[in-house]
Design a protein around this motif. Structure first.
Motif, PDB file in Angstrom:
ATOM      1  N   ASP A 183      -3.354  -4.527   6.043  1.00 18.28           N
ATOM      2  CA  ASP A 183      -3.513  -3.174   5.521  1.00 18.28           C
ATOM      3  C   ASP A 183      -4.120  -2.264   6.594  1.00 18.28           C
ATOM      4  OD1 ASP A 183      -2.455  -4.025   3.168  1.00 18.28           O
ATOM      5  OD2 ASP A 183      -4.293  -3.863   1.974  1.00 18.28           O
ATOM      6  N   TYR A 214     -11.495   0.209   1.482  1.00 19.82           N
ATOM      7  CA  TYR A 214     -11.575   0.951   0.223  1.00 19.82           C
ATOM      8  C   TYR A 214     -11.948   2.411   0.461  1.00 19.82           C
ATOM      9  CZ  TYR A 214     -10.957  -2.992  -2.916  1.00 19.82           C
ATOM     10  OH  TYR A 214     -10.415  -4.041  -3.620  1.00 19.82           O
ATOM     11  N   SER A 240      -0.576   6.743  -5.683  1.00 20.47           N
ATOM     12  CA  SER A 240      -1.027   5.912  -6.805  1.00 20.47           C
ATOM     13  C   SER A 240      -0.928   6.674  -8.120  1.00 20.47           C
ATOM     14  CB  SER A 240      -2.477   5.456  -6.573  1.00 20.47           C
ATOM     15  OG  SER A 240      -2.574   4.624  -5.437  1.00 20.47           O
ATOM     16  N   VAL A 255       0.849  -1.202   0.000  1.00 22.74           N
ATOM     17  CA  VAL A 255       0.000   0.000   0.000  1.00 22.74           C
ATOM     18  C   VAL A 255       0.878   1.243   0.000  1.00 22.74           C
ATOM     19  CG1 VAL A 255      -1.705   1.360   1.276  1.00 22.74           C
ATOM     20  CG2 VAL A 255      -1.942  -1.123   1.158  1.00 22.74           C
ATOM     21  N   TYR A 260      -7.596   2.940   0.966  1.00 23.76           N
ATOM     22  CA  TYR A 260      -7.176   2.902  -0.431  1.00 23.76           C
ATOM     23  C   TYR A 260      -7.525   4.182  -1.177  1.00 23.76           C
ATOM     24  CZ  TYR A 260      -6.962  -2.073   0.771  1.00 23.76           C
ATOM     25  OH  TYR A 260      -6.698  -3.275   1.386  1.00 23.76           O
ATOM     26  N   ARG A 261      -8.555   4.889  -0.709  1.00 22.78           N
ATOM     27  CA  ARG A 261      -8.930   6.152  -1.353  1.00 22.78           C
ATOM     28  C   ARG A 261      -8.527   7.366  -0.523  1.00 22.78           C
ATOM     29  NH1 ARG A 261     -15.038   4.346  -3.331  1.00 22.78           N
ATOM     30  NH2 ARG A 261     -14.348   2.789  -4.858  1.00 22.78           N
TER      31      ARG A 261
END
Length: 387
Positions: free
Chosen positions: A206, A310, A323, A64, A314-315
Protein backbone atom coordinates in the motif's frame (compact mmCIF):
# COMPACT_ATOMS: atom_id res chain seq x y z
CA UNK A 1 9.97 -42.30 -12.24
CA UNK A 2 6.30 -41.68 -11.44
CA UNK A 3 5.49 -40.91 -7.82
CA UNK A 4 2.43 -42.70 -6.51
CA UNK A 5 0.27 -41.20 -3.80
CA UNK A 6 1.91 -43.35 -1.13
CA UNK A 7 5.34 -42.03 -2.13
CA UNK A 8 4.15 -38.42 -1.96
CA UNK A 9 2.72 -39.02 1.51
CA UNK A 10 5.96 -40.64 2.67
CA UNK A 11 7.98 -37.68 1.37
CA UNK A 12 5.66 -35.28 3.18
CA UNK A 13 6.24 -37.12 6.46
CA UNK A 14 10.00 -36.81 6.01
CA UNK A 15 10.09 -33.17 4.88
CA UNK A 16 7.48 -31.46 7.06
CA UNK A 17 7.93 -30.65 10.74
CA UNK A 18 6.04 -32.83 13.23
CA UNK A 19 3.82 -29.85 14.11
CA UNK A 20 2.86 -29.09 10.49
CA UNK A 21 -0.69 -29.79 9.28
CA UNK A 22 0.00 -32.76 7.06
CA UNK A 23 -2.30 -34.43 4.55
CA UNK A 24 -3.14 -37.06 7.16
CA UNK A 25 -4.64 -34.21 9.24
CA UNK A 26 -6.69 -32.68 6.42
CA UNK A 27 -9.91 -33.44 8.31
CA UNK A 28 -11.48 -34.89 5.19
CA UNK A 29 -14.26 -33.30 3.14
CA UNK A 30 -17.91 -32.78 3.99
CA UNK A 31 -18.94 -34.59 0.82
CA UNK A 32 -17.03 -37.82 0.27
CA UNK A 33 -14.69 -37.98 -2.74
CA UNK A 34 -12.15 -40.58 -3.71
CA UNK A 35 -8.57 -39.42 -3.12
CA UNK A 36 -6.65 -38.44 -6.24
CA UNK A 37 -3.90 -40.88 -7.28
CA UNK A 38 -1.13 -38.24 -7.40
CA UNK A 39 -2.48 -34.96 -6.01
CA UNK A 40 -2.57 -34.55 -2.25
CA UNK A 41 -5.61 -32.95 -0.54
CA UNK A 42 -4.35 -29.41 -0.07
CA UNK A 43 -2.96 -29.25 -3.60
CA UNK A 44 -6.44 -30.13 -4.88
CA UNK A 45 -7.92 -27.39 -2.67
CA UNK A 46 -5.47 -24.87 -4.05
CA UNK A 47 -6.35 -25.77 -7.64
CA UNK A 48 -10.10 -25.62 -6.95
CA UNK A 49 -9.76 -22.12 -5.52
CA UNK A 50 -7.74 -20.85 -8.49
CA UNK A 51 -10.33 -22.22 -10.93
CA UNK A 52 -13.28 -20.70 -9.08
CA UNK A 53 -15.36 -17.80 -10.43
CA UNK A 54 -14.80 -15.80 -7.23
CA UNK A 55 -11.03 -15.98 -7.67
CA UNK A 56 -11.23 -14.61 -11.22
CA UNK A 57 -13.37 -11.70 -10.07
CA UNK A 58 -10.68 -10.53 -7.64
CA UNK A 59 -8.93 -8.84 -10.58
CA UNK A 60 -11.56 -6.09 -10.63
CA UNK A 61 -12.01 -5.64 -6.89
CA UNK A 62 -10.39 -2.73 -5.09
CA UNK A 63 -7.36 -3.04 -2.83
CA UNK A 64 -6.90 0.71 -2.18
CA UNK A 65 -7.42 2.23 -5.64
CA UNK A 66 -10.24 1.31 -8.03
CA UNK A 67 -9.26 -0.15 -11.40
CA UNK A 68 -9.89 3.16 -13.21
CA UNK A 69 -6.98 4.75 -11.33
CA UNK A 70 -4.41 2.93 -13.48
CA UNK A 71 -3.03 -0.42 -14.60
CA UNK A 72 -0.12 -0.64 -12.18
CA UNK A 73 -1.95 -0.40 -8.88
CA UNK A 74 -2.79 -3.47 -6.88
CA UNK A 75 -6.19 -5.09 -6.91
CA UNK A 76 -7.53 -7.93 -4.79
CA UNK A 77 -6.06 -10.52 -7.15
CA UNK A 78 -2.50 -9.17 -7.18
CA UNK A 79 -2.70 -8.68 -3.41
CA UNK A 80 -3.86 -12.28 -2.99
CA UNK A 81 -0.98 -13.59 -5.10
CA UNK A 82 1.49 -11.56 -3.03
CA UNK A 83 0.05 -12.95 0.20
CA UNK A 84 0.29 -16.47 -1.23
CA UNK A 85 3.94 -15.91 -2.16
CA UNK A 86 4.91 -14.63 1.28
CA UNK A 87 2.95 -17.44 2.97
CA UNK A 88 4.62 -20.08 0.84
CA UNK A 89 8.11 -18.73 1.64
CA UNK A 90 7.52 -18.67 5.40
CA UNK A 91 5.91 -22.13 5.39
CA UNK A 92 8.80 -23.61 3.44
CA UNK A 93 11.49 -22.24 5.74
CA UNK A 94 9.63 -23.38 8.87
CA UNK A 95 8.99 -26.84 7.34
CA UNK A 96 5.24 -26.32 7.35
CA UNK A 97 2.73 -27.38 4.70
CA UNK A 98 3.21 -25.01 1.75
CA UNK A 99 0.15 -26.29 -0.10
CA UNK A 100 -2.13 -25.64 2.88
CA UNK A 101 -0.69 -22.18 3.53
CA UNK A 102 -1.05 -21.26 -0.12
CA UNK A 103 -4.60 -22.60 -0.35
CA UNK A 104 -5.69 -20.51 2.64
CA UNK A 105 -3.94 -17.44 1.22
CA UNK A 106 -5.54 -17.83 -2.20
CA UNK A 107 -9.00 -18.06 -0.62
CA UNK A 108 -8.66 -15.45 2.12
CA UNK A 109 -10.26 -12.59 0.15
CA UNK A 110 -12.75 -14.50 -2.02
CA UNK A 111 -15.62 -13.00 -0.03
CA UNK A 112 -14.39 -9.43 -0.16
CA UNK A 113 -16.97 -6.99 -1.46
CA UNK A 114 -16.35 -4.46 -4.25
CA UNK A 115 -14.73 -1.13 -3.29
CA UNK A 116 -12.43 -2.60 -0.66
CA UNK A 117 -13.03 -1.98 3.02
CA UNK A 118 -15.55 0.74 2.18
CA UNK A 119 -17.71 -1.90 0.51
CA UNK A 120 -17.39 -4.20 3.50
CA UNK A 121 -18.36 -1.37 5.85
CA UNK A 122 -21.44 -0.60 3.75
CA UNK A 123 -22.64 -4.21 3.68
CA UNK A 124 -21.88 -4.62 7.39
CA UNK A 125 -24.02 -1.56 8.11
CA UNK A 126 -26.87 -2.81 5.93
CA UNK A 127 -26.75 -6.34 7.36
CA UNK A 128 -26.54 -5.27 11.00
CA UNK A 129 -29.34 -7.09 12.78
CA UNK A 130 -29.93 -9.22 9.67
CA UNK A 131 -27.18 -11.79 10.14
CA UNK A 132 -24.19 -9.49 9.60
CA UNK A 133 -21.48 -9.29 6.97
CA UNK A 134 -17.74 -9.80 7.29
CA UNK A 135 -15.47 -10.68 4.41
CA UNK A 136 -13.69 -13.61 6.11
CA UNK A 137 -17.04 -15.21 6.88
CA UNK A 138 -18.16 -14.46 3.34
CA UNK A 139 -15.03 -16.14 1.95
CA UNK A 140 -16.01 -19.26 3.84
CA UNK A 141 -19.55 -18.97 2.47
CA UNK A 142 -18.22 -18.67 -1.07
CA UNK A 143 -16.23 -21.91 -0.93
CA UNK A 144 -18.88 -23.82 1.02
CA UNK A 145 -22.04 -22.75 -0.77
CA UNK A 146 -21.94 -20.04 -3.44
CA UNK A 147 -19.48 -21.53 -5.93
CA UNK A 148 -21.19 -23.97 -8.28
CA UNK A 149 -18.76 -26.19 -10.16
CA UNK A 150 -19.79 -29.71 -9.24
CA UNK A 151 -23.05 -31.59 -9.83
CA UNK A 152 -22.69 -33.59 -6.61
CA UNK A 153 -22.47 -30.72 -4.09
CA UNK A 154 -22.49 -26.93 -3.65
CA UNK A 155 -19.25 -25.05 -3.08
CA UNK A 156 -15.75 -26.39 -3.63
CA UNK A 157 -15.84 -29.16 -0.99
CA UNK A 158 -12.48 -28.12 0.44
CA UNK A 159 -10.74 -29.98 3.25
CA UNK A 160 -11.75 -29.15 6.81
CA UNK A 161 -8.24 -27.87 7.58
CA UNK A 162 -8.45 -25.41 4.68
CA UNK A 163 -11.90 -24.23 5.73
CA UNK A 164 -10.71 -23.74 9.31
CA UNK A 165 -7.81 -21.63 8.02
CA UNK A 166 -10.12 -19.43 5.98
CA UNK A 167 -12.24 -18.73 9.08
CA UNK A 168 -9.53 -16.56 10.62
CA UNK A 169 -10.98 -14.85 13.73
CA UNK A 170 -14.62 -15.60 13.01
CA UNK A 171 -16.64 -18.58 11.92
CA UNK A 172 -19.61 -18.89 9.65
CA UNK A 173 -22.58 -16.53 9.99
CA UNK A 174 -24.21 -19.34 11.95
CA UNK A 175 -22.84 -21.74 14.54
CA UNK A 176 -21.50 -24.90 12.88
CA UNK A 177 -19.50 -27.98 13.83
CA UNK A 178 -16.52 -26.53 11.99
CA UNK A 179 -16.86 -23.26 13.89
CA UNK A 180 -16.92 -25.09 17.22
CA UNK A 181 -13.95 -27.23 16.19
CA UNK A 182 -11.93 -24.14 15.29
CA UNK A 183 -12.65 -22.64 18.72
CA UNK A 184 -11.67 -25.86 20.49
CA UNK A 185 -8.53 -26.69 18.49
CA UNK A 186 -7.41 -23.28 17.32
CA UNK A 187 -5.76 -22.40 14.00
CA UNK A 188 -2.92 -24.28 12.38
CA UNK A 189 0.48 -22.63 12.13
CA UNK A 190 -0.14 -22.41 8.39
CA UNK A 191 -3.32 -20.38 9.01
CA UNK A 192 -1.52 -18.06 11.42
CA UNK A 193 1.22 -17.50 8.88
CA UNK A 194 -1.33 -16.42 6.27
CA UNK A 195 -2.78 -13.86 8.70
CA UNK A 196 0.66 -12.31 9.16
CA UNK A 197 1.49 -12.55 5.45
CA UNK A 198 -1.68 -10.61 4.66
CA UNK A 199 -0.66 -7.85 7.07
CA UNK A 200 2.90 -7.76 5.73
CA UNK A 201 1.83 -7.67 2.09
CA UNK A 202 -0.72 -4.87 2.34
CA UNK A 203 1.41 -2.76 4.70
CA UNK A 204 4.36 -2.66 2.32
CA UNK A 205 2.53 -2.64 -0.99
CA UNK A 206 0.00 0.00 0.00
CA UNK A 207 2.98 2.28 0.58
CA UNK A 208 4.24 1.48 -2.92
CA UNK A 209 0.86 2.26 -4.47
CA UNK A 210 0.51 5.41 -2.38
CA UNK A 211 3.88 6.64 -3.62
CA UNK A 212 2.96 5.67 -7.19
CA UNK A 213 -0.24 7.72 -6.97
CA UNK A 214 1.75 10.55 -5.31
CA UNK A 215 -0.60 10.64 -2.33
CA UNK A 216 2.48 10.21 -0.15
CA UNK A 217 6.09 11.24 -0.81
CA UNK A 218 9.34 9.50 0.17
CA UNK A 219 10.19 12.35 2.54
CA UNK A 220 6.85 11.84 4.31
CA UNK A 221 8.07 8.39 5.34
CA UNK A 222 11.20 9.68 7.07
CA UNK A 223 9.39 9.45 10.42
CA UNK A 224 8.74 5.71 9.94
CA UNK A 225 11.64 3.74 11.42
CA UNK A 226 11.33 0.68 9.19
CA UNK A 227 11.24 2.76 6.05
CA UNK A 228 13.98 5.18 7.05
CA UNK A 229 16.44 2.41 7.96
CA UNK A 230 15.97 0.46 4.73
CA UNK A 231 15.78 3.51 2.48
CA UNK A 232 19.08 4.88 3.83
CA UNK A 233 20.67 1.44 3.49
CA UNK A 234 19.71 1.28 -0.19
CA UNK A 235 20.94 4.83 -0.82
CA UNK A 236 24.27 3.89 0.75
CA UNK A 237 24.65 0.69 -1.26
CA UNK A 238 23.54 2.22 -4.58
CA UNK A 239 24.53 5.90 -4.48
CA UNK A 240 24.27 6.30 -8.26
CA UNK A 241 20.89 4.62 -8.67
CA UNK A 242 17.89 6.60 -9.88
CA UNK A 243 15.25 7.36 -7.28
CA UNK A 244 12.74 5.01 -8.91
CA UNK A 245 15.11 2.06 -8.49
CA UNK A 246 16.03 3.17 -4.98
CA UNK A 247 12.37 3.03 -4.01
CA UNK A 248 11.77 -0.37 -5.59
CA UNK A 249 14.86 -1.78 -3.91
CA UNK A 250 13.72 -0.33 -0.59
CA UNK A 251 10.47 -2.27 -0.88
CA UNK A 252 12.46 -5.48 -1.42
CA UNK A 253 14.71 -4.76 1.57
CA UNK A 254 11.70 -3.89 3.70
CA UNK A 255 9.83 -7.07 2.81
CA UNK A 256 12.90 -9.19 3.44
CA UNK A 257 13.53 -7.68 6.88
CA UNK A 258 9.95 -8.10 8.08
CA UNK A 259 9.55 -11.66 6.77
CA UNK A 260 12.95 -12.69 8.14
CA UNK A 261 12.05 -11.27 11.54
CA UNK A 262 8.80 -13.23 11.61
CA UNK A 263 10.57 -16.45 10.63
CA UNK A 264 13.38 -16.22 13.20
CA UNK A 265 11.14 -15.07 16.06
CA UNK A 266 8.52 -17.74 15.33
CA UNK A 267 11.16 -20.44 15.11
CA UNK A 268 12.50 -19.33 18.49
CA UNK A 269 9.02 -19.39 20.06
CA UNK A 270 8.35 -22.90 18.75
CA UNK A 271 11.48 -24.04 20.59
CA UNK A 272 10.82 -22.05 23.77
CA UNK A 273 7.29 -23.45 24.09
CA UNK A 274 8.43 -26.98 23.17
CA UNK A 275 6.14 -27.36 20.17
CA UNK A 276 6.89 -30.83 18.89
CA UNK A 277 3.53 -32.09 17.58
CA UNK A 278 0.37 -30.71 16.04
CA UNK A 279 -1.37 -31.34 19.35
CA UNK A 280 1.15 -28.97 20.96
CA UNK A 281 -0.01 -26.23 18.58
CA UNK A 282 -3.59 -26.68 19.81
CA UNK A 283 -2.39 -26.74 23.42
CA UNK A 284 -0.58 -23.45 22.94
CA UNK A 285 -3.73 -21.89 21.48
CA UNK A 286 -5.85 -22.98 24.45
CA UNK A 287 -3.20 -21.58 26.80
CA UNK A 288 -3.23 -18.31 24.82
CA UNK A 289 0.41 -18.65 23.81
CA UNK A 290 1.34 -16.79 20.65
CA UNK A 291 3.57 -18.92 18.44
CA UNK A 292 3.70 -16.94 15.19
CA UNK A 293 5.10 -13.56 16.24
CA UNK A 294 7.34 -10.62 15.41
CA UNK A 295 10.02 -9.48 17.81
CA UNK A 296 8.88 -6.74 20.20
CA UNK A 297 10.82 -4.13 18.24
CA UNK A 298 9.26 -5.25 14.96
CA UNK A 299 5.77 -5.19 16.53
CA UNK A 300 6.31 -1.56 17.47
CA UNK A 301 7.74 -0.63 14.08
CA UNK A 302 4.89 -2.33 12.24
CA UNK A 303 2.36 -0.43 14.38
CA UNK A 304 4.17 2.78 13.51
CA UNK A 305 4.04 1.91 9.81
CA UNK A 306 0.32 1.11 9.88
CA UNK A 307 -0.43 4.26 11.84
CA UNK A 308 1.30 6.24 9.09
CA UNK A 309 -0.77 4.50 6.40
CA UNK A 310 -4.07 5.21 8.15
CA UNK A 311 -3.23 8.85 8.61
CA UNK A 312 -1.62 9.60 5.26
CA UNK A 313 -3.11 7.14 2.74
CA UNK A 314 -6.35 5.52 3.87
CA UNK A 315 -7.70 8.89 5.02
CA UNK A 316 -6.37 10.84 2.05
CA UNK A 317 -9.17 13.04 0.65
CA UNK A 318 -9.19 11.30 -2.73
CA UNK A 319 -9.21 7.81 -1.16
CA UNK A 320 -11.97 8.94 1.20
CA UNK A 321 -13.97 10.22 -1.77
CA UNK A 322 -13.56 6.89 -3.58
CA UNK A 323 -14.65 5.09 -0.42
CA UNK A 324 -17.73 7.28 0.00
CA UNK A 325 -18.77 6.72 -3.59
CA UNK A 326 -18.20 2.98 -3.25
CA UNK A 327 -20.40 2.89 -0.15
CA UNK A 328 -23.11 4.92 -1.88
CA UNK A 329 -23.04 2.54 -4.86
CA UNK A 330 -23.65 -0.43 -2.56
CA UNK A 331 -26.41 1.32 -0.61
CA UNK A 332 -28.20 2.17 -3.87
CA UNK A 333 -27.82 -1.33 -5.28
CA UNK A 334 -29.09 -3.00 -2.12
CA UNK A 335 -32.13 -0.75 -2.01
CA UNK A 336 -32.81 -1.35 -5.71
CA UNK A 337 -32.70 -5.15 -5.47
CA UNK A 338 -34.83 -5.10 -2.31
CA UNK A 339 -37.54 -3.26 -4.23
CA UNK A 340 -36.99 -5.11 -7.52
CA UNK A 341 -36.38 -8.80 -6.71
CA UNK A 342 -37.12 -9.73 -10.32
CA UNK A 343 -33.72 -8.20 -11.16
CA UNK A 344 -31.88 -10.66 -8.91
CA UNK A 345 -30.36 -13.59 -10.86
CA UNK A 346 -32.26 -16.87 -10.59
CA UNK A 347 -29.24 -18.65 -9.10
CA UNK A 348 -29.58 -16.40 -6.05
CA UNK A 349 -33.40 -16.21 -5.98
CA UNK A 350 -33.70 -19.97 -5.67
CA UNK A 351 -32.21 -19.66 -2.16
CA UNK A 352 -34.53 -16.84 -1.00
CA UNK A 353 -37.00 -19.07 0.82
CA UNK A 354 -34.22 -20.83 2.71
CA UNK A 355 -32.04 -17.83 3.56
CA UNK A 356 -34.15 -14.71 3.10
CA UNK A 357 -33.96 -11.86 0.62
CA UNK A 358 -31.44 -9.79 2.57
CA UNK A 359 -28.85 -12.54 2.58
CA UNK A 360 -29.16 -13.40 -1.11
CA UNK A 361 -28.91 -9.72 -2.09
CA UNK A 362 -25.86 -9.42 0.15
CA UNK A 363 -24.32 -12.48 -1.55
CA UNK A 364 -25.03 -11.03 -5.00
CA UNK A 365 -23.54 -7.61 -4.26
CA UNK A 366 -20.55 -8.99 -2.32
CA UNK A 367 -19.66 -11.10 -5.35
CA UNK A 368 -19.69 -8.15 -7.75
CA UNK A 369 -16.55 -6.54 -9.06
CA UNK A 370 -16.17 -2.76 -8.84
CA UNK A 371 -16.71 -2.53 -12.57
CA UNK A 372 -19.85 -4.68 -12.61
CA UNK A 373 -21.37 -2.78 -9.68
CA UNK A 374 -20.83 0.54 -11.47
CA UNK A 375 -22.24 -0.78 -14.72
CA UNK A 376 -25.25 -2.32 -12.97
CA UNK A 377 -25.98 0.98 -11.24
CA UNK A 378 -25.87 2.89 -14.53
CA UNK A 379 -27.83 0.27 -16.48
CA UNK A 380 -30.70 0.57 -14.00
CA UNK A 381 -30.74 4.34 -14.39
CA UNK A 382 -29.53 5.19 -10.90
CA UNK A 383 -27.50 8.27 -9.99
CA UNK A 384 -23.73 7.66 -10.03
CA UNK A 385 -20.75 10.00 -9.85
CA UNK A 386 -17.66 8.79 -11.77
CA UNK A 387 -14.40 8.47 -9.86
Amino acid sequence: MLKARTTLLEEEEKILAPYARKSSLSGGRVHFEEEHPYRLPFQRDKDRIVHSQAFKRLEYKTQVFVFSEGDHFRNRLTHTLEVAGVSRTIAKVLSLNEDLAEAIALAHDLGHSPFGHAGQDALAEIMKGRGGFEHNKQSLRVVQKLERRYPEFPGLNLCQATLSGIMKHGGDYEVSDLNLQRKEEGPSLEALIVDFSDEIAYSIHDIEDGLGRKFIKPEDLSSVSLWRRNYLSVKQQYPAAKEELVLRTTFRFLLNEIVSNLITTTSSHLEIHEIKTYEDVSRAFLEKIRLVVFSQTMWEEMRELKKFLYKNLYRHPVVSKMSDQGKETIFLLFDFFTKNPDKIPESYLEREEEEGRDRIICDYIAGMTDRYAMEKLKSEGMFWIPY
